[in-house]
Design an enzyme around this catalytic site. Structure first.
Site, PDB file in Angstrom:
ATOM      1  N   VAL A 205       0.859  -1.190   0.000  1.00  0.00           N
ATOM      2  CA  VAL A 205       0.000   0.000   0.000  1.00  0.00           C
ATOM      3  C   VAL A 205       0.888   1.229   0.000  1.00  0.00           C
ATOM      4  CG1 VAL A 205      -1.798   1.297   1.208  1.00  0.00           C
ATOM      5  CG2 VAL A 205      -1.765  -1.209   1.323  1.00  0.00           C
TER       6      VAL A 205
ATOM      7  N   GLU B  36       3.218  14.135   1.458  1.00  0.00           N
ATOM      8  CA  GLU B  36       3.433  15.552   1.124  1.00  0.00           C
ATOM      9  C   GLU B  36       4.450  15.753   0.011  1.00  0.00           C
ATOM     10  OE1 GLU B  36       2.758  17.239   5.706  1.00  0.00           O
ATOM     11  OE2 GLU B  36       4.772  17.174   4.803  1.00  0.00           O
TER      12      GLU B  36
ATOM     13  N   HIS C  42       7.854  11.611  -3.100  1.00  0.00           N
ATOM     14  CA  HIS C  42       8.214  10.222  -2.817  1.00  0.00           C
ATOM     15  C   HIS C  42       7.125   9.244  -3.246  1.00  0.00           C
ATOM     16  CE1 HIS C  42       9.815   7.012   0.112  1.00  0.00           C
ATOM     17  NE2 HIS C  42      10.616   7.081  -0.933  1.00  0.00           N
TER      18      HIS C  42
HETATM   19  N1  LIG Z   1       5.970   5.568   1.757  1.00  0.00           N
HETATM   20  C1  LIG Z   1       5.822   4.220   1.485  1.00  0.00           C
HETATM   21  C2  LIG Z   1       6.920   3.385   1.324  1.00  0.00           C
HETATM   22  N2  LIG Z   1       8.181   3.891   1.426  1.00  0.00           N
HETATM   23  C3  LIG Z   1       9.356   3.048   1.676  1.00  0.00           C
HETATM   24  C4  LIG Z   1       9.989   2.522   0.385  1.00  0.00           C
HETATM   25  O1  LIG Z   1       9.148   1.537  -0.221  1.00  0.00           O
HETATM   26  C5  LIG Z   1      11.342   1.857   0.683  1.00  0.00           C
HETATM   27  O2  LIG Z   1      11.119   0.803   1.605  1.00  0.00           O
HETATM   28  C6  LIG Z   1      12.322   2.844   1.280  1.00  0.00           C
HETATM   29  O3  LIG Z   1      12.441   3.946   0.394  1.00  0.00           O
HETATM   30  C7  LIG Z   1      13.700   2.204   1.507  1.00  0.00           C
HETATM   31  O4  LIG Z   1      14.215   1.712   0.299  1.00  0.00           O
HETATM   32  N3  LIG Z   1       6.753   2.065   1.042  1.00  0.00           N
HETATM   33  C8  LIG Z   1       5.482   1.527   0.940  1.00  0.00           C
HETATM   34  O5  LIG Z   1       5.330   0.320   0.678  1.00  0.00           O
HETATM   35  N4  LIG Z   1       4.394   2.325   1.102  1.00  0.00           N
HETATM   36  C9  LIG Z   1       4.518   3.665   1.376  1.00  0.00           C
HETATM   37  O6  LIG Z   1       3.476   4.379   1.518  1.00  0.00           O
HETATM   38  C1  LIG Z   2       4.189   7.293  -0.336  1.00  0.00           C
HETATM   39  C2  LIG Z   2       5.107   7.955   0.587  1.00  0.00           C
HETATM   40  O1  LIG Z   2       6.300   8.001   0.375  1.00  0.00           O
HETATM   41  C3  LIG Z   2       4.547   8.647   1.738  1.00  0.00           C
HETATM   42  O2  LIG Z   2       4.040   7.688   2.655  1.00  0.00           O
HETATM   43  C4  LIG Z   2       5.637   9.458   2.396  1.00  0.00           C
HETATM   44  O3  LIG Z   2       5.034  10.632   2.834  1.00  0.00           O
HETATM   45  P1  LIG Z   2       5.759  12.037   2.578  1.00  0.00           P
HETATM   46  O4  LIG Z   2       5.767  12.266   1.068  1.00  0.00           O
HETATM   47  O5  LIG Z   2       4.879  13.014   3.316  1.00  0.00           O
HETATM   48  O6  LIG Z   2       7.155  11.919   3.149  1.00  0.00           O
END
Ligand SMILES: Nc1c(NC[C@H](O)[C@H](O)[C@H](O)CO)[nH]c(=O)[nH]c1=O
Ligand SMILES: CC(=O)[C@@H](O)COP(=O)(O)O
Length: 140
Positions: A66, A71, A74
């Site tokens: 998910v 914000e 990313h």
């Molecule tokens: N923000 C979400 C992430 N972020 C983490 C990245 O997937 C990764 O694990 C990190 O950047 C280290 O390499 N992952 C999700 O599955 N869902 C998110 O909402």
């Molecule tokens: C999808 C994402 O990376 C999110 O959960 C991270 O939130 P943010 O963009 O506010 O750091």
């Protein structure tokens, strides 16, 4: 009977529980064995599947995760690059169903994760099953 690996990025426990349940139900209904591997996030799913392929233990894979917009930019990276990595693997002939939700908010994710509603985990499992059938069709 075949063995499938569900590779889940466990970022939201309550959502992943529903997605994995839906995927597991679809695979077991089709008569297959299921194993679950947990990775930190969606960006780690393609690499984990690639490593698992090398083990030659699994007929197919379901990616579960998910990604909910925050914000920063990313979201685009995590959503887009996890999908790109999975697509690259499927284009190599690996049966993978993509059950990574990419939503604007949690409510959208709940509706899509819930097996009693849109059951995207089950749908991803069915996609992997379909690719396995196609693989067998052209292998014979
Ligand atoms: N923000 C979400 C992430 N972020 C983490 C990245 O997937 C990764 O694990 C990190 O950047 C280290 O390499 N992952 C999700 O599955 N869902 C998110 O909402
Ligand atoms: C999808 C994402 O990376 C999110 O959960 C991270 O939130 P943010 O963009 O506010 O750091």
């Amino acid at each position: 009977m075949a063995r499938f690996l569900i590779v889940e990025a466990r970022f939201y426990d309550h959502l992943n529980d529903m997605l994995v349940a839906g995927a597991r139900a679809a695979l077991e209904k089709a008569g297959h064995e299921v194993e679950v591997l947990t990775v930190p996030g969606a960006l780690e799913i393609p690499a984990a599947i690639s490593m698992a392929v090398d083990s030659q233990q699994y007929a197919g894979f379901v990616a579960i995760g998910v990604v909910i917009r925050g914000e920063t930019y990313h979201f685009e990276i995590v959503a887009g690059e996890s999908a790109r990595g999975i697509m690259a693997l499927t284009m190599d002939g690996i049966p993978i169903g993509n059950g990574i939700l990419t939503t604007e908010n949690e409510q959208q994710a709940i509706v899509r994760a819930d097996p009693a509603q849109l059951d995207k985990g089950g749908e991803a499992a069915k996609a992997a099953l379909a690719l396995l059938d196609i693989q067998a069709k052209f292998a014979s």
